[in-house]
Every structure is written in structure tokens, then in C-alpha cells.
Design a protein around this motif. Structure first.
Motif, mmCIF file in Angstrom:
data_model
loop_
_atom_site.group_PDB
_atom_site.id
_atom_site.type_symbol
_atom_site.label_atom_id
_atom_site.label_comp_id
_atom_site.label_asym_id
_atom_site.label_seq_id
_atom_site.Cartn_x
_atom_site.Cartn_y
_atom_site.Cartn_z
ATOM 1 N N ALA A 339 0.826 -1.210 0.000
ATOM 2 C CA ALA A 339 0.000 0.000 0.000
ATOM 3 C C ALA A 339 0.857 1.256 0.000
ATOM 4 N N ALA A 340 1.919 1.263 0.792
ATOM 5 C CA ALA A 340 2.806 2.427 0.838
ATOM 6 C C ALA A 340 3.482 2.647 -0.510
ATOM 7 N N ARG A 341 3.869 1.568 -1.174
ATOM 8 C CA ARG A 341 4.533 1.721 -2.474
ATOM 9 C C ARG A 341 3.556 2.218 -3.532
ATOM 10 N N GLN A 342 2.300 1.776 -3.480
ATOM 11 C CA GLN A 342 1.316 2.307 -4.432
ATOM 12 C C GLN A 342 1.131 3.809 -4.240
ATOM 13 N N ARG A 343 1.008 4.226 -2.997
ATOM 14 C CA ARG A 343 0.815 5.659 -2.741
ATOM 15 C C ARG A 343 2.054 6.465 -3.130
ATOM 16 N N ALA A 344 3.239 5.883 -2.960
ATOM 17 C CA ALA A 344 4.463 6.584 -3.340
ATOM 18 C C ALA A 344 4.501 6.828 -4.852
ATOM 19 N N VAL A 345 4.076 5.842 -5.640
ATOM 20 C CA VAL A 345 4.016 6.020 -7.096
ATOM 21 C C VAL A 345 3.038 7.138 -7.437
ATOM 22 N N TYR A 346 1.895 7.150 -6.771
ATOM 23 C CA TYR A 346 0.912 8.195 -7.065
ATOM 24 C C TYR A 346 1.445 9.582 -6.699
ATOM 25 N N ARG A 347 2.130 9.694 -5.572
ATOM 26 C CA ARG A 347 2.671 11.000 -5.182
ATOM 27 C C ARG A 347 3.690 11.510 -6.195
ATOM 28 N N ARG A 348 4.457 10.585 -6.775
ATOM 29 C CA ARG A 348 5.468 11.009 -7.754
ATOM 30 C C ARG A 348 4.843 11.474 -9.062
ATOM 31 N N HIS A 349 3.786 10.806 -9.503
ATOM 32 C CA HIS A 349 3.271 11.051 -10.852
ATOM 33 C C HIS A 349 1.888 11.694 -10.887
ATOM 34 N N ARG A 350 1.134 11.565 -9.773
ATOM 35 C CA ARG A 350 -0.219 12.134 -9.683
ATOM 36 C C ARG A 350 -1.166 11.531 -10.705
ATOM 37 N N ARG A 351 -0.875 10.314 -11.164
ATOM 38 C CA ARG A 351 -1.767 9.629 -12.111
ATOM 39 C C ARG A 351 -1.978 8.194 -11.636
ATOM 40 N N LEU A 352 -3.243 7.805 -11.517
ATOM 41 C CA LEU A 352 -3.550 6.438 -11.111
ATOM 42 C C LEU A 352 -3.134 5.433 -12.180
ATOM 43 N N THR A 353 -3.117 5.842 -13.429
ATOM 44 C CA THR A 353 -2.670 4.922 -14.485
ATOM 45 C C THR A 353 -1.212 4.524 -14.275
ATOM 46 N N ASP A 354 -0.412 5.429 -13.707
ATOM 47 C CA ASP A 354 0.975 5.077 -13.416
ATOM 48 C C ASP A 354 1.060 4.068 -12.271
ATOM 49 N N VAL A 355 0.138 4.150 -11.333
ATOM 50 C CA VAL A 355 0.089 3.145 -10.273
ATOM 51 C C VAL A 355 -0.193 1.776 -10.872
#
Length: 366
Positions: A339-355
Motif C-alpha cells: 500500500a505504501a509503495r502504491q501511494r508513493a508512485v501516485y505521489r510522484r506522478h499524480r496519475r492512477l494509471t501510473d500506479v
């Protein structure tokens, strides 16, 4: 010590390569995958998900190799249908249209009888189930009673569904919330074999359950293989998290098995306390406090994992899994859980598709 075998069932959501939304392509994906995997690739409730099952093994190294092979074959079959398998507890991006239920008599009956338990738009959940065996039903029930205080810790360790409906749910494991809509999901009641059989027969007879396979307790005797099945974990893209989970479940079972065989009393934990421990695990995963079900005290979740590793140490040592489990736990603690890694990806890119892309890549990288 008797070394039990271990096996893993992994559920995956199929996402479109372009839109990254769940897509109903499981029939075509499975038609291809089963030519290689046979019964190790299986249908699930929705046509947008598939399940794979390893063979039982005594070696966690062999288990990892087989998980990687299953994912590779499944990924190739999905790629031919312009989709990707993603190991996550809930779909990150909301489906474009309602999902369809898999066209079998059993799933159609489940859909009619339990329509209020799921939503065809956002009710898809994917879990990771661990089997340890071979054990008879009475032994499985004895192990489930003794493992119950540790299951919230395993739930927190594998929390990997913070996003659903194209938003952050505020939970580390939203799958746990959605899954709890189904009947019997929760801690197993304290039953011996005769009372277990009577309870399940009553649940089926009264229509609470469709059949015996619908017993969804967090720990249950499997109805199709001679194992204890642990059902608290989200599907995880990181295959080493899955292997760590399997090692800890097997290590704990091996450690506790002599107590079962000697008929020593199991610890009595109030149901309300167990439920609160599971609720905290679903909400915070490893990032906050959990509950020690034995004492009722709030404890940092990572400290509870350390305690679990120490409790399972005799079984881990006997199976030769201690070094690998400790190494993977240190790695997971440093990098953060799913869960933390998913949120970290979102914080970096601000796109759920990148998650979704990140999850798909890690799923395939096993």
C-alpha cells in the motif's frame, strides 16, 4: 519437527493495456493459459479476474520459482488479449462498464443469492491464499485456533489495496472492507471437528451459504485438499512478499503443530479484540499501530511482525527458511509494504494509471 508443505493461490485482475481499467477477458486468457498450466489456472467470480495455484512443496525457493513461472505464462496469455494481469487487492481504476460474472452454474447462483454482497462496478477483490498441509480437518481446526491472534499481523504485512473506485480509500487494505460483505468472512469460530461439521451444515441448510466451499473464515480447513487455508492477505505484485507470507504461515503452523497434536489448550482471545485487530490492520497496514490480541495493547505494526517472526522461529529454522524470511522482512520494512509503495508512485506522478503500470510491471518482473 514435522515439515508441512506449502502452496499458494493468487488472484489477479486483468486490466486493459490502454485504459488500465478491469476488462472481462478471462475466458480468452484462460483458454490460452490452461494449455500450459492445466488446472493450475482457474476462473474466479468475475470475468475480469483469474487465479493461479501452485503445487504443494516443502521448499520456499521452489515455491518462488513456480510463482514466477505461473505469472509468466499468465502474462503471455493476457498479452495476446491486449491486457495485463495485476496483483493488487482491488482495481486501482474504476471499470468503464459493469463487470460480468463468470458464466458457471455455481457463480450464477452466487450472483443471484448474494447480490447485495458485491457491486459489479467496484466489488472485485483479489486475495492471496496460503495452504499448509497435509493435515486432517481436526488438526487444521486446532491450528486455526492457535494462529488466530497472528492473522491480523499477516493481514497488515500484505495490505496492498489503498486505491479503489479511482480514489484513495484511506485504508491500506480496502479489499478487507469489500470482502467482508460476503457471509462468514472474519475470524473462525472456536470449533472442534464435530461442531465445525454441524455449524457448516447448518449454514448451508439455512441458505446462509450456497455450499461448503463458501466458508470464508480467515482460517479454514480446505474442502478440496487436506490443508489449512489462510485467507487474510491481499494479492501482492511483489512475489517476494508472497513468499515471505508463505514462509511465515508455514513456520508458524510447524511451530504450533506439536501443541495441537499434544492437545494443549489454545489461547482464548475475545472476538471483539480480534475484530479490532483486523480492523486496524486493514486501515493502517504496517504504517501505524496494530493491536496485540493477546494483551489488548496498541503496538507498532512492525513490532508485531518482529514478534511473529520470533514466534514462528522454530518452524522457520526446521524448514531452513529463517535467513530468507529475515532478509525479505528487512527488505520489506525498508521499502514499505504494498500500500505504501502504491501511494508513493501516485505521489510522484499524480496519475492512477501510473500506479497500475507500476503494479503490472512488478507483477510481471517475478
Amino acid at each position: 519437527m514435522k515439515i508441512l508443505t506449502v502452496g499458494v493461490e493468487e488472484e489477479f485482475v486483468l486490466v486493459d493495456r490502454v485504459g488500465r481499467t478491469p476488462v472481462d477477458r478471462a475466458p480468452d486468457v484462460l483458454a490460452s493459459a490452461t494449455r500450459v498450466l492445466g488446472e493450475q489456472a482457474q476462473r474466479e467470480f468475475f470475468n475480469a479476474q483469474v487465479e493461479t495455484a501452485t503445487r504443494p512443496t516443502a521448499s520456499c525457493r521452489d515455491l518462488r520459482d513456480e510463482l514466477a513461472w505461473l505469472r509468466a505464462v499468465l502474462g503471455k496469455a493476457a498479452g495476446a488479449e491486449h491486457c495485463r494481469p495485476v496483483a493488487t487487492g482491488t482495481p486501482v481504476v474504476r471499470p468503464v462498464r459493469p463487470l460480468t460474472v463468470t458464466d458457471t452454474e455455481r457463480y450464477r447462483r452466487m450472483a443471484r443469492r448474494y447480490a447485495s454482497s458485491f457491486c459489479p462496478v467496484d466489488g472485485l477483490v483479489c486475495g492471496c491464499h496460503i495452504h499448509v498441509g497435509a493435515v486432517d480437518r481436526d488438526t487444521a481446526l486446532g491450528l486455526s485456533r492457535r494462529m488466530a491472534p497472528w492473522l491480523p499481523v499477516l493481514q497488515a504485512l500484505t495490505a496492498n489495496s489503498p486505491f479503489a473506485r479511482s480514489r484513495d480509500t484511506g485504508f491500506d487494505s480496502w479489499r478487507s472492507v469489500e470482502y467482508a460483505r460476503w457471509p462468514t468472512v472474519g475470524p473462525a469460530p472456536d470449533l472442534d471437528e464435530s461442531h465445525y461439521l454441524a455449524r457448516v451444515d447448518q449454514l448451508v441448510r439455512t441458505g446462509t451459504l450456497l455450499d461448503r466451499r463458501m466458508v470464508y473464515w480467515y482460517a479454514r480447513p480446505s474442502e478440496h485438499v487436506p490443508t489449512l487455508e489462510i485467507r487474510v492477505a491481499d494479492a501482492n505484485a511483489d512475489v517476494d512478499t508472497v513468499v515471505l507470507l508463505a514462509c511465515l504461515v508455514r513456520g508458524l503452523a510447524v511451530t504450533l503443530l506439536p501443541e495441537v497434536l499434544d492437545d494443549r489448550p489454545a489461547p482464548r482471545v475475545p472476538l471483539r479484540r480480534l475484530l479490532l485487530a483486523h480492523e486496524l490492520a486493514a486501515r493502517y497496514g504496517l504504517s501505524g499501530f496494530g493491536l496485540d490480541p493477546c494483551t489488548g495493547l496498541a503496538v507498532p505494526a512492525v513490532e508485531l511482525v518482529d514478534r511473529l517472526v520470533r514466534r514462528a522461529r522454530p518452524g522457520l529454522d526446521a524448514a531452513g527458511d529463517t535467513e530468507g524470511a529475515l532478509r525479505q522482512w528487512r527488505r520489506l520494512r525498508a521499502r514499505g509494504a504494498g500500500a505504501a509503495r502504491q501511494r508513493a508512485v501516485y505521489r510522484r506522478h499524480r496519475r492512477l494509471t501510473d500506479v497500475v503500470d507500476s503494479l503490472a510491471a512488478v507483477t510481471a518482473a517475478a
